[in-house]
Motif scaffolding. Structure first.
Motif, PDB file in Angstrom:
ATOM      1  N   PRO A 197      -1.160   6.222  -1.482  1.00 38.09           N
ATOM      2  CA  PRO A 197      -0.713   4.783  -1.364  1.00 38.09           C
ATOM      3  C   PRO A 197       0.971   5.026  -1.247  1.00 38.09           C
ATOM      4  O   PRO A 197       1.503   4.313  -0.483  1.00 38.09           O
ATOM      5  CB  PRO A 197      -0.915   4.200  -2.893  1.00 38.09           C
ATOM      6  N   TYR A 245       1.820   5.816   2.242  1.00 36.07           N
ATOM      7  CA  TYR A 245       1.860   4.713   3.242  1.00 36.07           C
ATOM      8  C   TYR A 245       3.242   4.021   3.250  1.00 36.07           C
ATOM      9  O   TYR A 245       3.514   3.619   4.005  1.00 36.07           O
ATOM     10  CB  TYR A 245       0.617   3.694   2.841  1.00 36.07           C
ATOM     11  N   TYR A 271      -2.166   1.684   7.890  1.00 38.78           N
ATOM     12  CA  TYR A 271      -1.982   1.558   6.400  1.00 38.78           C
ATOM     13  C   TYR A 271      -2.280   0.495   5.725  1.00 38.78           C
ATOM     14  O   TYR A 271      -2.584   0.546   4.438  1.00 38.78           O
ATOM     15  CB  TYR A 271      -0.274   2.184   6.251  1.00 38.78           C
ATOM     16  N   ILE A 296      -4.896   0.885   2.547  1.00 39.49           N
ATOM     17  CA  ILE A 296      -4.211   0.482   1.133  1.00 39.49           C
ATOM     18  C   ILE A 296      -5.117  -0.349   0.633  1.00 39.49           C
ATOM     19  O   ILE A 296      -5.506  -0.564  -0.764  1.00 39.49           O
ATOM     20  CB  ILE A 296      -2.809   0.069   1.000  1.00 39.49           C
ATOM     21  N   ILE A 304      -8.729   1.198  -1.069  1.00 38.26           N
ATOM     22  CA  ILE A 304      -8.673   2.016  -2.020  1.00 38.26           C
ATOM     23  C   ILE A 304      -9.599   1.758  -3.096  1.00 38.26           C
ATOM     24  O   ILE A 304      -9.391   0.511  -3.460  1.00 38.26           O
ATOM     25  CB  ILE A 304      -7.135   2.296  -2.483  1.00 38.26           C
ATOM     26  N   PHE A 336       1.073  -0.270  -6.249  1.00 42.28           N
ATOM     27  CA  PHE A 336       1.379   0.297  -4.896  1.00 42.28           C
ATOM     28  C   PHE A 336       1.201  -0.825  -3.955  1.00 42.28           C
ATOM     29  O   PHE A 336       1.791  -1.132  -2.893  1.00 42.28           O
ATOM     30  CB  PHE A 336       0.511   1.488  -4.615  1.00 42.28           C
ATOM     31  N   LYS A 337      -0.065  -1.680  -4.422  1.00 39.09           N
ATOM     32  CA  LYS A 337      -0.306  -2.879  -3.445  1.00 39.09           C
ATOM     33  C   LYS A 337       0.930  -3.901  -3.317  1.00 39.09           C
ATOM     34  O   LYS A 337       1.309  -4.504  -2.282  1.00 39.09           O
ATOM     35  CB  LYS A 337      -1.721  -3.446  -3.843  1.00 39.09           C
ATOM     36  N   PHE A 343       3.695  -2.194  -1.370  1.00 32.32           N
ATOM     37  CA  PHE A 343       3.507  -2.168   0.163  1.00 32.32           C
ATOM     38  C   PHE A 343       3.632  -3.669   0.615  1.00 32.32           C
ATOM     39  O   PHE A 343       4.089  -3.854   1.675  1.00 32.32           O
ATOM     40  CB  PHE A 343       1.858  -1.707   0.364  1.00 32.32           C
TER      41      PHE A 343
END
Length: 170
Positions: free
Chosen positions: A120, A123, A145, A149, A152, A159-160, A163
């Motif tokens: 993650p 990305y 990416y 993501i 996952i 991380f989400k 992102f």
């Protein structure tokens, strides 16, 4: 990195790159401690012969035990060897945003030696360097990416969120 190991220490040589423009964008979206390294790799992962194209293929480990004076002297010699034979080359090879963009984004379907097994983060860093480098594939990378993501299997909420926030910053 140093770890407590029985009555001694265990050392894992790690190399980290700090490039201010990348860190500035990452700092805008991250809830993490801003002093951590976001682009790093272990010496043994980087120096594997089959990783010369920047693709991460093995999860080996170089861990040096230091339980007595003799082992400590050997560890110091090995760390110097790692610095001279891996770190100097690593810092020369990945000294610019363009170099990092190429290493992370030229083969987006493979893990990158620069971000190891933390996909993650790869990305996120991949999009940051693609934007900074004016990579013509930025839109395709965002699509690729984004799919990765969201696919996952565990729930990396941090991380989400990073992102998603990054997509607004770009």
């Amino acid at each position: 990195m140093f770890y407590s190991h029985g009555s001694g220490l265990s050392i894992e040589p790690v190399m980290a790159i700090r490039i201010k423009p990348i860190e500035e964008i990452h700092r805008k979206i991250s809830s993490r401690n801003n002093n951590i390294d976001i682009i790093d790799t272990k010496v043994d992962v980087y120096k594997l012969d089959d990783n010369t194209d920047g693709i991460y293929r093995k999860n080996s480990s170089l861990s040096i035990a230091c339980n007595d004076k003799n082992e400590t002297e050997n560890a110091v010699n090995l760390i110097i060897y790692c610095f001279e034979n891996a770190a100097l080359e690593y810092f020369d090879r990945y000294s610019s945003v363009s170099d990092i963009d190429s290493a992370i984004n030229d083969n987006p379907e493979y893990k990158s030696v620069l971000t190891g097994s933390v996909e993650p983060l790869r990305y996120i860093i991949g999009l940051i360097v693609a934007k900074l480098n004016n990579n013509p594939s930025l839109d395709q990378l965002i699509g690729s990416y984004s799919q990765k993501i969201n696919a996952i299997p565990f729930d990396p909420v941090r991380f989400k969120k990073e992102f998603s926030d990054l997509l607004h910053v770009l």
